[in-house]
Design a protein around this motif. Structure first.
Motif, short mmCIF file in Angstrom:
data_model
loop_
_atom_site.label_atom_id
_atom_site.label_comp_id
_atom_site.label_asym_id
_atom_site.label_seq_id
_atom_site.Cartn_x
_atom_site.Cartn_y
_atom_site.Cartn_z
N ASP A 55 32.10 0.51 -9.25
CA ASP A 55 32.60 1.85 -9.59
C ASP A 55 31.87 2.93 -8.79
N ARG A 58 32.81 2.85 -4.98
CA ARG A 58 34.12 3.44 -4.71
C ARG A 58 34.05 4.96 -4.79
N THR A 59 33.41 5.47 -5.83
CA THR A 59 33.29 6.92 -6.00
C THR A 59 32.57 7.55 -4.82
N SER A 117 34.15 2.19 -17.23
CA SER A 117 34.73 1.86 -15.94
C SER A 117 36.13 2.48 -15.80
N GLU A 118 36.90 2.44 -16.85
CA GLU A 118 38.24 3.03 -16.83
C GLU A 118 38.16 4.55 -16.65
N LYS A 121 37.35 5.22 -13.06
CA LYS A 121 38.53 5.00 -12.22
C LYS A 121 39.50 6.17 -12.36
N ASP A 125 40.65 8.49 -9.31
CA ASP A 125 42.09 8.54 -9.01
C ASP A 125 42.63 9.97 -9.11
#
Length: 145
Positions: A55, A58-59, A117-118, A121, A125
């Protein structure tokens, strides 16, 4: 008399063996229990680390790409459209990619890892969607073809 002594010795020997066997079993059970706890904890920590790393990576990557792109544009002569997108990007006033404001685990520490985590994301997003809307040329450059 010697037969009585040997009978008592055998009884004592059996009692000592039984006591030693039970003591050893208790120690082995405690050691196995502790090993099981340690193994379980290690598996949970490893999974949590792996998820958090993915996570965070990606961020940081997504934010750093944009930040580096516009930092590079400052030194270059750019066309009018990219200059407008640069202004739009500056209006986002994003903190550095490694700034803690981008990482949602701080806001959801008491929640399960899957929820954190969601949320992370969703945050990335949403941010990327806002970038797509405001920075069409730039985000198109980063799309894989």
């Amino acid at each position: 008399m010697s037969q009585d002594n040997s009978s008592d010795d055998e009884t004592d020997f059996r009692a000592v063996n039984i006591a030693n066997y039970e003591r050893i079993q208790k120690k082995v059970a405690k050691i196995n229990y502790a090993d099981g706890i340690a193994d379980g904890r290690e598996q949970v920590f490893q999974y949590s680390f792996d998820q958090g790393y993915a996570d965070g990576f990606r961020t940081g990557l997504e934010l750093a790409k944009l930040q580096a792109f516009y930092d590079t544009l400052k030194a270059a002569s750019i066309d009018e459209n990219l200059a407008k997108e640069n202004e739009n990007f500056q209006r986002f006033k994003l903190a550095k990619p490694t700034d803690k404001t981008h990482f949602k685990y701080l806001e959801h520490q008491s929640e399960p890892l899957s929820v954190v985590s969601e949320k992370q994301k969703e945050y990335v997003d949403d941010l990327l969607e806002r970038c797509v809307q405001s920075l069409k040329i730039t985000t198109n450059l980063f799309k894989a073809k």
